[in-house]
Motif scaffolding. Structure first.
Motif, PDB file in Angstrom:
ATOM      1  N   TRP A  17       0.816  -1.211   0.000  1.00  0.00           N
ATOM      2  CA  TRP A  17       0.000   0.000   0.000  1.00  0.00           C
ATOM      3  C   TRP A  17       0.846   1.254   0.000  1.00  0.00           C
ATOM      4  N   THR A  97      -5.145  -4.648  -4.678  1.00  0.00           N
ATOM      5  CA  THR A  97      -5.952  -5.352  -3.686  1.00  0.00           C
ATOM      6  C   THR A  97      -5.823  -6.856  -3.857  1.00  0.00           C
ATOM      7  N   TRP A 101      -4.527  -9.509  -0.995  1.00  0.00           N
ATOM      8  CA  TRP A 101      -5.256 -10.652  -0.436  1.00  0.00           C
ATOM      9  C   TRP A 101      -4.470 -11.945  -0.603  1.00  0.00           C
ATOM     10  N   ALA A 127      -9.121 -17.251   9.623  1.00  0.00           N
ATOM     11  CA  ALA A 127      -8.497 -16.144   8.890  1.00  0.00           C
ATOM     12  C   ALA A 127      -8.329 -16.497   7.412  1.00  0.00           C
ATOM     13  N   ILE A 130     -11.211 -15.279   4.906  1.00  0.00           N
ATOM     14  CA  ILE A 130     -11.464 -13.888   4.535  1.00  0.00           C
ATOM     15  C   ILE A 130     -10.826 -13.511   3.200  1.00  0.00           C
ATOM     16  N   PHE A 133     -12.693 -15.012   0.401  1.00  0.00           N
ATOM     17  CA  PHE A 133     -13.994 -14.362   0.250  1.00  0.00           C
ATOM     18  C   PHE A 133     -13.871 -13.098  -0.586  1.00  0.00           C
ATOM     19  N   PHE A 134     -12.874 -12.285  -0.290  1.00  0.00           N
ATOM     20  CA  PHE A 134     -12.761 -11.034  -1.025  1.00  0.00           C
ATOM     21  C   PHE A 134     -12.204 -11.256  -2.430  1.00  0.00           C
ATOM     22  N   SER A 137     -15.222 -12.254  -4.244  1.00  0.00           N
ATOM     23  CA  SER A 137     -16.174 -11.142  -4.377  1.00  0.00           C
ATOM     24  C   SER A 137     -15.753 -10.185  -5.476  1.00  0.00           C
ATOM     25  N   ALA A 138     -14.440 -10.028  -5.644  1.00  0.00           N
ATOM     26  CA  ALA A 138     -13.964  -9.066  -6.626  1.00  0.00           C
ATOM     27  C   ALA A 138     -13.868  -9.657  -8.022  1.00  0.00           C
ATOM     28  N   ARG A 145     -20.064 -13.495  -6.616  1.00  0.00           N
ATOM     29  CA  ARG A 145     -20.430 -12.990  -5.287  1.00  0.00           C
ATOM     30  C   ARG A 145     -21.204 -14.037  -4.512  1.00  0.00           C
ATOM     31  N   ALA A 146     -22.110 -14.711  -5.214  1.00  0.00           N
ATOM     32  CA  ALA A 146     -22.861 -15.776  -4.550  1.00  0.00           C
ATOM     33  C   ALA A 146     -21.925 -16.894  -4.127  1.00  0.00           C
ATOM     34  N   ALA A 148     -18.863 -16.597  -3.331  1.00  0.00           N
ATOM     35  CA  ALA A 148     -18.080 -16.142  -2.177  1.00  0.00           C
ATOM     36  C   ALA A 148     -18.878 -16.310  -0.887  1.00  0.00           C
ATOM     37  N   LEU A 149     -20.135 -15.896  -0.921  1.00  0.00           N
ATOM     38  CA  LEU A 149     -20.955 -16.034   0.281  1.00  0.00           C
ATOM     39  C   LEU A 149     -21.106 -17.496   0.663  1.00  0.00           C
ATOM     40  N   LEU A 152     -17.961 -18.798   2.285  1.00  0.00           N
ATOM     41  CA  LEU A 152     -17.739 -18.331   3.644  1.00  0.00           C
ATOM     42  C   LEU A 152     -18.738 -18.960   4.605  1.00  0.00           C
ATOM     43  N   ILE A 153     -19.987 -18.989   4.205  1.00  0.00           N
ATOM     44  CA  ILE A 153     -21.003 -19.435   5.157  1.00  0.00           C
ATOM     45  C   ILE A 153     -20.893 -20.930   5.404  1.00  0.00           C
TER      46      ILE A 153
ATOM     47  N   TYR B 352     -12.626   0.685  -4.365  1.00  0.00           N
ATOM     48  CA  TYR B 352     -11.665   1.178  -5.350  1.00  0.00           C
ATOM     49  C   TYR B 352     -11.485   2.683  -5.248  1.00  0.00           C
ATOM     50  N   GLN B 415     -19.328  -6.905   0.348  1.00  0.00           N
ATOM     51  CA  GLN B 415     -19.275  -7.303  -1.063  1.00  0.00           C
ATOM     52  C   GLN B 415     -19.662  -6.156  -1.984  1.00  0.00           C
TER      53      GLN B 415
END
Lengths: 490, 470
Positions: A17, A97, A101, A127, A130, A133-134, A137-138, A145-146, A148-149, A152-153, B352, B415
């Protein structure tokens, strides 16, 4: 030394970063390479006892206890090498990003494999979820996205019940011995009350089976594997699936080894069902990535068979196969990603005859496919041999099943290879470029490493074996008179 | 007298900030600064008192209990008040009396937690509620008016129940000094005394947002201005939870065999209902409202466990919850800008456009979800230990199921931030120093507590040592 294994990826993920955006990939590559170097240093020093203890939360008897033994040493290496590979083959355009990750994921997996305290183990166990998941998601498609959920779940369902199990284990241990602790070594010999051992065992077993995934808890797998970018899938199948098996070996066997012996038949049947189910489903898939995904699931069934055989040979084979399978299937997913990049599709029906246009990709693809199906001379064979040896000593019927599935494995891998590389020319648009020098710079070392493991498996087994048996509770007071066999090993 | 200093400072802050609005029209932010400085001074003083205090002592005929627990709660509610003030920075739209009312509400929260006497408890509840009724409607929007009215009506209703319960307790015992109840020859049965206790519990249950007394929460949280919602979500909950803990641990511990299971069942119900209803929410404030209900359930787990570990866990859990709540409300305040309310879709593209804001928000939301390396996980682990040490496996499983149900609610906003498109709100996003400071402090505190919880556990250990639980 062990601090470095954690701090290098963590620190580098922070450094990303500060640096300009364009340098993200270069910095991540350097970080991942440095991690490989740190691991190599650990490997050299490994005969010595490497441990790290910090009295973290004294109020709860929690120590930040890390250590390296035969079980974790090569899984750490697998994680380091595959993360480097994933970073190296990811295009720089994915952005800062993404690499952040990836490095954080490496931090979490390293921590998990190093943990010798149940609390620390759980911490890194969650840990891990996470970053994936991201990363999912990206991913570009909305379905990601579905996925990813779901990832995680489903995983958290398992791990939260494991959390209850962890606290209950510590509380019960304190009631029996008067000492409140989360150290795995201290908890190992506890005589669990007969009424509670069943549900304690289940709480742990389900969490590990979901992460692996073992049938029928694999619901998250097809979507997550197919939606993730290829390098992330490689990490999912190569490293994270091993976390589940690692949990079996690190936590379940030491804590509940004697209690597992009466359940052995049931567990073996379960693993065998997963083995057969994965192989049969892989045969029917029309998506290249899903063939490999279900193949990987079937292989995990094989590894689980080795663990549940509760013999030295089976467990050594499982440990070896975890590393070998990680490298092979990780490489395979990355190659499949390139294939998709070159042709724009993953449908087997639209691919074919590519070896003429993409000879180098075809050659390496064949190498990885043969490795995955267990060709003698390559490491898949060694691991499967050891597992089958353990099964023959313990439960011959399952050895027969395992060997039959090996034939099916050859069938689905060759179907995948033939469907893409051989046969009539494709109906899809003309394929793009073959492997360039940059890609060869990845694929050559990987193939070399796999070949090395295939011809010199003792590089792992001889270093892993002595401490491995102690780590999983096959040696020592817990194993006495429990019927845990040697499986033809000294 | 020394013990009263934090309260005097807060009360003085309220009065002086009122004076500042009258006397110095040129100095626009005078009221804000006066209230902020005096609240901070009260916080410092409470911290000093926390260190100085040994065992508990009763003041004003037992109305006030001066012990480390009171001081810790004082600190927490001051934090809530300060964060609300900071979030209202540059908020002319909330009216000039906003800082004074916040200070009065904080005073009420302090009173509630230290009460050893039912009258003092009731006074505290009223002092905390009345300013909030006004604050909820302080923006003079239609939603705000609805929120204020709804809060007023239900608040009056719950106060009535509370008062009725107190009257019954007085009738049964002949004293309002509830710390004396365990010494009275009441037996462990139910009777008039039990009915009175139940009604008091219901009255406080309204304030802490316990199911089935939670109906007012979502509408009021949604309609109120964000800084006010922040005060309700953190401050009121801290005050009410502390009052329940004090009440059951000081006044009613001999009767634990029947209220402990009762609170246990309500806790499980609260956790599951709150988190379940958080799932379909599209408005971030409503989502946090339901999450607040769910977290009230987590707090009750510690109370229901009724052991030393449980009371410590409940007190500890206030900190992660509070930090996460103020962090989330700070982000809402930053995103909403001059508008009101944030829909989940408004977060699109934030990761972003403003990665730092997104990263800090991720930390606090993961803490609410209870993911390791954040404070929320340590809090849940604490509660889980308390429940299992109390041999209440059902409570532990309920806690885990509640957590599971709520997961998706906390993750969906995250998300949305990674969507490729950018919403108008995100395009208009502006950092403000005050909101940014609250967000940074909340996220850093969350991470610190998650990675190194030992110091905080020591503080809680010292504060929640209700001696008969040992």
């Amino acid at each position: 030394m062990l601090w470095a294994l954690l701090l290098v990826p963590l620190g580098m993920s922070g450094v990303l970063w500060i640096l300009p955006k364009a340098a993200a990939k270069a910095a991540a590559t350097i970080g991942a390479l440095a991690e490989v170097a740190v691991w190599a240093a650990v490997l050299v020093r490994a005969p010595h006892r490497l441990a790290l203890v910090w009295n973290w939360i004294p109020e709860w008897g929690i120590r930040f206890h890390l250590g390296v033994d035969g079980l974790s040493l090569f899984l750490l290496g697998l994680s380091a090498v595959l993360t480097w590979a994933a970073v190296f083959v990811s295009p720089a355009e994915r952005g800062r990003t993404y690499f952040f990750w990836l490095l954080l994921l490496e931090f979490a997996t390293m921590g998990l494999f190093l943990a010798l305290n149940l609390f620390v183990f759980y911490l890194f166990w969650e840990a891990i979820l996470i970053p994936i998941f991201f990363l999912l998601s990206a991913a570009p498609r909305p379905q990601a996205r579905a996925a990813a959920l779901k990832w995680l779940i489903m995983n958290l369902v398992g791990s939260l019940f494991m959390l209850v199990g962890i606290v209950a284990v510590a509380v019960i241990h304190a009631e029996v011995t008067g000492r409140y602790t989360f150290e795995i070594a201290a908890l190992a010999g506890t005589p669990w009350p007969a009424g509670s051992v069943g549900w304690l065992l289940t709480a742990f077993l389900i969490a590990f089976a979901i992460k692996a995934p073992l049938w029928p808890l694999h619901g998250w797998m097809p979507e997550a594997y197919s939606e993730a970018p290829a390098p992330v899938t490689a990490l999912l199948a190569g490293v994270l699936s091993k976390a589940g098996i690692f949990g079996l070996l690190r936590v379940l066997l030491p804590l509940f080894g004697p209690a597992l012996v009466p359940l052995r038949m049931g567990l073996l049947v379960w693993a065998a069902v997963d083995l057969v189910y994965g192989a049969l489903v892989a045969l029917r898939q029309k998506d290249t990535k899903l063939v490999a995904a279900y193949a990987s699931m079937s292989h995990l069934g094989m590894i689980a068979l080795g663990v549940f055989s509760l013999t030295r040979a089976g467990i050594l084979g499982a440990t070896f196969q975890m590393v070998a399978h990680g490298l092979m299937v990780g490489g395979l997913f990355i190659l499949l990603g390139w294939l998709e990049e070159a042709t724009g599709t993953r449908e087997l029906g639209r691919l074919g005859g590519l070896s003429r246009h993409l000879p180098r990709l075809a050659a390496y693809f064949q190498f990885f496919a043969l490795a995955v199906l267990g060709l003698p001379g390559l490491p898949g064979f060694v691991g499967e041999y050891l597992i089958v040896q353990g099964l023959v000593a313990g439960a011959v019927g399952f050895a027969v099943v395992a060997v039959i599935v090996l034939v099916v494995a050859a069938w689905y891998m060759l179907r995948l290879f033939q469907g893409t590389m051989q046969g009539p020319p494709p109906t899809a648009p003309a394929p793009g470029r073959d492997l360039g020098p940059r890609q060869l710079a990845f694929v050559l070392p990987m193939a070399g490493l796999i070949l090395l493991l295939g011809v010199w498996p003792a590089s792992i087994t001889s270093r892993a074996a002595p401490t491995l048996y102690r780590a999983v509770g096959l040696v020592g007071h817990a194993a006495v008179g429990t019927g845990i066999g040697k499986g033809g090993m000294r | 007298m020394v013990y009263l200093l934090p309260k005097i400072l807060v009360a003085g802050g309220a009065l002086m900030s009122l004076l500042a609005t009258l006397g110095l029209p040129r100095w626009r932010n005078g009221a804000f600064w006066v209230a902020l400085v005096l609240l901070l001074a009260a916080g410092v003083d409470a911290a000093v008192l926390w260190q100085a205090e040994g065992n508990l002592s009763l003041l004003v005929a037992g109305s006030m209990i001066a012990d480390p627990f009171s001081s810790l709660v004082d600190l927490l509610v001051v934090a809530a008040g300060v964060s609300s003030l900071l979030l209202s920075w540059n908020g002319d739209r909330y009216g000039p009396e906003f800082p004074a009312l916040v200070a009065v509400a904080v005073l009420g929260m302090m009173m509630v937690a230290e009460a050893g006497n039912l009258i003092w408890l009731f006074l505290g509840v009223e002092v905390l509620s009345l300013p909030l009724y006004v604050l909820a409607a302080s923006e003079r929007t239609a939603l705000g008016g609805e929120a204020g009215l709804k809060y007023l009506l239900l608040g009056a209703f719950s106060s009535g129940i509370l008062l009725f319960g107190m009257a019954l307790l007085y009738g049964a015992t002949g004293t309002t000094l509830f710390v004396r109840y365990p010494n009275l020859p009441l037996g462990t049965g139910f009777g008039l005394y039990g009915v009175g206790f139940l009604l008091v519990l219901v009255g406080l249950g309204f304030k802490v947002a316990m199911v089935p007394f939670h109906m007012w929460v979502p509408d009021v949280y949604e309609g109120s201005p964000t800084p006010v919602t922040n005060l309700m979500a953190f401050g009121t909950k801290v005050g009410a939870a502390a009052a329940i803990l004090r009440l059951v641990a000081y006044g009613f511990y001999p009767q634990a065999q029947w209220w402990s299971p009762l609170i246990g069942y309500l806790a499980v119900l609260t956790m599951i209902v709150g988190n379940l209803l958080a799932l379909p929410q599209r408005d971030l404030k409503r989502l946090l409202a339901y999450s607040g209900i769910g977290h009230a359930g987590f707090l009750l787990v510690g109370i229901a466990a009724h052991n030393f570990l449980g009371s410590m866990a409940a007190v500890f859990y206030l900190v992660p919850y509070g930090l996460a709540a103020i962090g989330a409300f700070a982000l809402i305040r930053l995103v909403e800008g001059n508008g009101e309310g944030v829909q989940l879709d408004d977060l699109e593209g934030l990761a972003y456009a403003h990665p730092w804001a997104a990263a800090l928000f991720i930390v606090v939301m993961l803490s609410l979800a209870g993911i390791p390396l954040t404070a929320g996980f340590i809090g849940k682990f604490y509660l889980l230990q308390a429940a299992l040490v109390a041999n209440q496996t059902g409570l532990a499983v309920g806690l885990v199921v509640g957590t599971l149900v709520g997961l998706a609610a906390y993750l969906r906003p995250l998300q949305r931030m990674f969507a490729r498109s950018r919403s108008e709100r995100v395009q208009a996003f502006r950092w403000s120093w005050a909101g940014g400071a609250v967000l940074v402090v909340a996220a850093c505190g969350t991470l610190f507590l998650g990675v190194y919880p030992s110091p905080m556990m020591h503080i809680v250990d010292q504060s929640a040592n209700f001696f008969w639980l040992r």
